[in-house]
Design an enzyme around this catalytic site. Structure first.
Site, PDB file in Angstrom:
ATOM      1  N   HIS A   1      21.249  41.378  49.371  1.00  0.00           N
ATOM      2  CA  HIS A   1      22.372  41.633  48.481  1.00  0.00           C
ATOM      3  C   HIS A   1      22.517  40.500  47.457  1.00  0.00           C
ATOM      4  O   HIS A   1      22.720  40.723  46.272  1.00  0.00           O
ATOM      5  CB  HIS A   1      23.637  41.740  49.338  1.00  0.00           C
ATOM      6  CG  HIS A   1      24.851  41.985  48.544  1.00  0.00           C
ATOM      7  ND1 HIS A   1      25.167  43.233  48.078  1.00  0.00           N
ATOM      8  CD2 HIS A   1      25.778  41.146  48.080  1.00  0.00           C
ATOM      9  CE1 HIS A   1      26.267  43.138  47.377  1.00  0.00           C
ATOM     10  NE2 HIS A   1      26.663  41.883  47.353  1.00  0.00           N
TER      11      HIS A   1
ATOM     12  N   CYS B   1      10.448  51.924  36.795  1.00  0.00           N
ATOM     13  CA  CYS B   1      11.875  51.641  36.977  1.00  0.00           C
ATOM     14  C   CYS B   1      12.152  50.795  38.217  1.00  0.00           C
ATOM     15  O   CYS B   1      13.290  50.622  38.599  1.00  0.00           O
ATOM     16  CB  CYS B   1      12.680  52.937  37.023  1.00  0.00           C
ATOM     17  SG  CYS B   1      12.211  54.018  38.380  1.00  0.00           S
TER      18      CYS B   1
ATOM     19  N   GLU C   1       6.027  56.946  43.812  1.00  0.00           N
ATOM     20  CA  GLU C   1       6.425  55.863  44.732  1.00  0.00           C
ATOM     21  C   GLU C   1       5.523  55.849  45.964  1.00  0.00           C
ATOM     22  O   GLU C   1       5.648  54.983  46.815  1.00  0.00           O
ATOM     23  CB  GLU C   1       7.861  56.083  45.223  1.00  0.00           C
ATOM     24  CG  GLU C   1       8.851  56.280  44.125  1.00  0.00           C
ATOM     25  CD  GLU C   1      10.282  56.245  44.629  1.00  0.00           C
ATOM     26  OE1 GLU C   1      10.845  55.161  44.691  1.00  0.00           O
ATOM     27  OE2 GLU C   1      10.812  57.322  44.956  1.00  0.00           O
TER      28      GLU C   1
ATOM     29  N   ASN D   1       9.200  49.435  43.729  1.00  0.00           N
ATOM     30  CA  ASN D   1       9.719  48.876  44.990  1.00  0.00           C
ATOM     31  C   ASN D   1       9.134  49.654  46.172  1.00  0.00           C
ATOM     32  O   ASN D   1       8.612  49.080  47.120  1.00  0.00           O
ATOM     33  CB  ASN D   1      11.252  48.970  45.062  1.00  0.00           C
ATOM     34  CG  ASN D   1      11.925  48.383  43.839  1.00  0.00           C
ATOM     35  OD1 ASN D   1      11.347  47.558  43.157  1.00  0.00           O
ATOM     36  ND2 ASN D   1      13.142  48.823  43.554  1.00  0.00           N
ATOM     37  N   ASP D   2       9.234  50.976  46.095  1.00  0.00           N
ATOM     38  CA  ASP D   2       8.689  51.782  47.186  1.00  0.00           C
ATOM     39  C   ASP D   2       7.169  51.857  47.124  1.00  0.00           C
ATOM     40  O   ASP D   2       6.504  51.822  48.154  1.00  0.00           O
ATOM     41  CB  ASP D   2       9.296  53.194  47.169  1.00  0.00           C
ATOM     42  CG  ASP D   2      10.622  53.214  47.907  1.00  0.00           C
ATOM     43  OD1 ASP D   2      10.676  52.655  49.015  1.00  0.00           O
ATOM     44  OD2 ASP D   2      11.599  53.765  47.373  1.00  0.00           O
TER      45      ASP D   2
ATOM     46  N   ARG E   1      20.610  56.187  39.583  1.00  0.00           N
ATOM     47  CA  ARG E   1      20.489  56.408  41.026  1.00  0.00           C
ATOM     48  C   ARG E   1      21.712  57.207  41.476  1.00  0.00           C
ATOM     49  O   ARG E   1      22.737  56.631  41.838  1.00  0.00           O
ATOM     50  CB  ARG E   1      20.450  55.066  41.760  1.00  0.00           C
ATOM     51  CG  ARG E   1      19.157  54.268  41.557  1.00  0.00           C
ATOM     52  CD  ARG E   1      19.212  52.970  42.341  1.00  0.00           C
ATOM     53  NE  ARG E   1      17.921  52.356  42.549  1.00  0.00           N
ATOM     54  CZ  ARG E   1      17.512  51.234  41.944  1.00  0.00           C
ATOM     55  NH1 ARG E   1      18.297  50.618  41.090  1.00  0.00           N
ATOM     56  NH2 ARG E   1      16.323  50.726  42.213  1.00  0.00           N
TER      57      ARG E   1
ATOM     58  N   ARG F   1      17.877  60.679  38.498  1.00  0.00           N
ATOM     59  CA  ARG F   1      17.091  60.916  39.702  1.00  0.00           C
ATOM     60  C   ARG F   1      17.919  61.709  40.688  1.00  0.00           C
ATOM     61  O   ARG F   1      19.082  61.380  40.949  1.00  0.00           O
ATOM     62  CB  ARG F   1      16.694  59.583  40.332  1.00  0.00           C
ATOM     63  CG  ARG F   1      16.038  59.778  41.683  1.00  0.00           C
ATOM     64  CD  ARG F   1      15.470  58.522  42.223  1.00  0.00           C
ATOM     65  NE  ARG F   1      16.480  57.662  42.794  1.00  0.00           N
ATOM     66  CZ  ARG F   1      16.220  56.437  43.240  1.00  0.00           C
ATOM     67  NH1 ARG F   1      15.007  55.935  43.120  1.00  0.00           N
ATOM     68  NH2 ARG F   1      17.180  55.709  43.767  1.00  0.00           N
TER      69      ARG F   1
ATOM     70  N   ARG G   1      10.255  46.805  52.646  1.00  0.00           N
ATOM     71  CA  ARG G   1      10.762  46.113  51.467  1.00  0.00           C
ATOM     72  C   ARG G   1      11.980  45.251  51.742  1.00  0.00           C
ATOM     73  O   ARG G   1      12.377  44.441  50.920  1.00  0.00           O
ATOM     74  CB  ARG G   1      11.047  47.125  50.341  1.00  0.00           C
ATOM     75  CG  ARG G   1      12.063  48.170  50.705  1.00  0.00           C
ATOM     76  CD  ARG G   1      12.129  49.269  49.661  1.00  0.00           C
ATOM     77  NE  ARG G   1      13.194  49.032  48.696  1.00  0.00           N
ATOM     78  CZ  ARG G   1      13.560  49.901  47.752  1.00  0.00           C
ATOM     79  NH1 ARG G   1      12.916  51.062  47.637  1.00  0.00           N
ATOM     80  NH2 ARG G   1      14.531  49.626  46.924  1.00  0.00           N
TER      81      ARG G   1
END
Ligand code: PEP
Ligand code: MG
Length: 564
Positions: A193, A489, A418, A441-442, A293, A329, A452
């Protein structure tokens, strides 16, 4: 992590770039665990139970007051923590311990919070992330009960570098970026975070720096923080301090004209999760939205939101970008973002399970409702809606999703890349998809088989891994004969050096946290397209992620100039 031999510097994981110098201010020490003690014989159990309820109320009111002062994401986080403080589960189980075991109230609250946190932890994903909120509320209630200083961010008149073990969402929400100029935490990983928030605020940050930072850095100690390299210089020289000051005074703006030096357009777009974020992105010059998102609008909802509620949430984002592209998305639920109404919390391997687009196997109507809401929201605004599904793995999924979206009148339908299979099959995917956006990221998580969220695998979880870059190239090569655009992205798009490589591989748009736009733009404008292509070839020819990063950075002197 480690200290240098001569201990002139400390190291951690650099998670948000930038170079700043300033005095250290340490977070007030956490509340320590109260001893197991029972009430004296003369104590009145009812009165002690009442004290717990009152302390919880005090904490709740304090958090609500702070929420009223905070804005945007900060406000939401504080409201969530205040709700946690108001939740009777914690107080009533602590009161039961006072009644049944005559525990002192602070110990009872500590134990009750422990059980609640383990329960949330066992649910995994989003619920597990709430354990930090429970601990935060616990510490605040114990502070009230024991009359100790309230844990939290120090309040100082001068700007400072915040040093902490880790930051709770409620702490970070209260950060004033005018005062806090960088973060250093001993714990946490690249997707913690703290790291995400630092990037969103545009503050240099180093996480996972180990206990050396909390042991060695005392209040007022002047240090130099390099959020790119992950280093903390303990006694910076006059020259280093001057340079940090110059960089701090640099004006960072983006004029909405992303391109290379020789004028090859690179769309620089924003990642957003709600209307407030979209408005902030538009103000920051974003040329559109590259990733909305949608699941972020509904993370706390136990039931599927109605079509009307969805129209309202989507319209808020679309309205911020009249005439511009907004890539929406569809719900990406599961793994680290479970939605109670869509995902199965009992799966053994949720990252490999029925997540993202795969949830349509079980609940096809949720996608139908979402597409209906999106088409309605589009009709009510002037934004150009592009819709895509997360985690498409086969050409059959690409076909089914894009066909379905078009039946709702959504004209531009695409997919996220992804999963390695989607990158490798890109030439076939683009027979159906109008465009694709690569979620690095994925993609990195699945190519490197590295969770991740784990800080211990941070070296594997980077899109600088040549294997990841080769798959991105495969995706772009697959799109080229069809003339379809490919964007990125994931977090990779916000790394200015990596952004150049991505454009060199054939990526047409980069979507990132709005704060990263000026830096990515400045570095992009320092290279011609031919340079970007050369750097892309250089990167994918390297044997390791570190070699790729170093080889490319060495060719981009502007990074040093800008302190990136
Ligand atoms: C990604 O995976 O890179 C991405 C952009 O999606 P998310 O981070 O929301 O999974
Ligand atoms: Mg993803």
């Amino acid at each position: 992590m480690a200290t240098d031999d001569n201990t002139t510097s400390l190291n951690g994981i650099g998670v948000s770039p930038g170079l700043v110098a300033g005095p250290v201010a340490r977070m007030a020490p956490g509340i320590s665990e109260p001893a197991v003690a029972t009430l004296p014989a003369e104590a009145d159990v009812e009165t002690e139970c009442e004290r717990i309820a009152e302390a919880a109320q005090t904490v709740k009111k304090g958090l609500e007051l702070s929420a009223a002062e905070a804005k945007g994401e900060g406000r939401t986080l504080l409201e969530t923590t205040a709700q946690m403080a108001a939740d009777p589960t914690l107080t009533s189980s602590a009161q039961a311990m006072v009644k049944e075991r005559r525990l002192v109230p602070e110990r009872a609250v500590w134990e009750a919070a422990g059980s609640l946190a383990s329960m949330l932890e066992s649910l995994g994903g989003y619920m597990a992330e709430r354990t930090r909120d429970v601990q935060d509320v616990r510490d605040r209630i114990v502070a009230v009960l024991t009359d100790s200083p309230m844990p939290g961010i120090p309040r100082l008149p001068e700007p400072f570098i915040l040093v902490a073990e880790d930051l709770a969402p409620a702490d970070t929400a209260l950060l004033d970026p005018e005062k806090v100029i960088a973060f250093i935490t001993s714990e946490g990983g690249p997707t913690s975070h703290t790291a995400i928030l630092a990037r969103a605020l545009g503050l240099p940050a180093i996480v996972g720096a180990g206990t050396a930072v909390t042991d060695r850095l005392s209040d007022g100690h002047i240090v130099l923080v390099d959020g790119t390299k992950g280093t903390i210089t303990l006694n910076p020289s006059e020259d280093e301090l001057r340079r940090a000051r110059e960089l701090a005074n640099r004006v960072r703006v983006f004029n909405g004209d992303g391109a290379t030096k020789d004028g090859h357009e690179v769309q620089l777009l924003a990642n957003v999760g709600d209307a407030a974020g979209a408005r902030a992105a538009a103000e920051a010059g974003a040329m559109g939205v590259g990733l909305f998102r949608t699941e972020f609008c509904f993370l706390d909802q136990p039931e599927e939101p109605t079509v009307e509620a969805q129209v309202e949430a989507y319209r808020g984002v679309l309205e911020a970008f009249p005439g511009k592209k907004v890539v929406v998305r569809t719900l990406d639920a599961g793994a680290d973002k479970p939605l109670p109404f869509l995902t199965d919390a009992t799966e053994a391997n949720p990252a490999l399970g029925v997540r993202a687009y795969r949830t349509t196997r079980r609940d096809p109507e949720v996608l139908e409702h979402q597409l209906e809401a999106l088409a309605k929201a589009e009709a009510e605004t002037d934004a150009k809606v592009w819709v895509m599904a997360p985690m498409i793995s086969t050409t059959e999924e690409a076909r089914a999703f894009t066909d379905k979206a078009r039946t709702y009148g959504l004209k531009t339908a695409g997919m996220m890349i992804e999963v390695p299979s989607a990158a490798l099959m890109a030439d076939k995917m683009f027979e159906h998809a109008d465009f694709a956006s690569i979620g690095t990221n994925d993609l990195t998580q699945y190519v490197m088989a590295a969770d991740r969220l784990l800080s211990s695998l941070a070296d594997l979880s980077t899109a600088w891994q040549p294997a990841v870059l080769r798959l991105i190239k495969a995706a772009c090569d697959g799109a080229a004969p069809h003339g379809r655009p490919v964007g990125v992205c994931g977090e990779a798009a916000a790394d200015p050096a990596l952004a150049v490589v991505l454009v060199g591989l054939g990526v047409a748009s980069l979507s990132m946290t709005a704060r990263a736009l000026p830096d990515v733009d400045a570095v992009m404008k320092s290279v011609d397209l031919a340079d970007a292509k050369r750097l892309a070839e250089l990167a994918i020819a390297q044997p390791t992620a570190e070699a790729a990063r170093e080889a490319v950075r060495a060719e981009l002197p502007i990074l040093e100039e800008l302190g990136l």
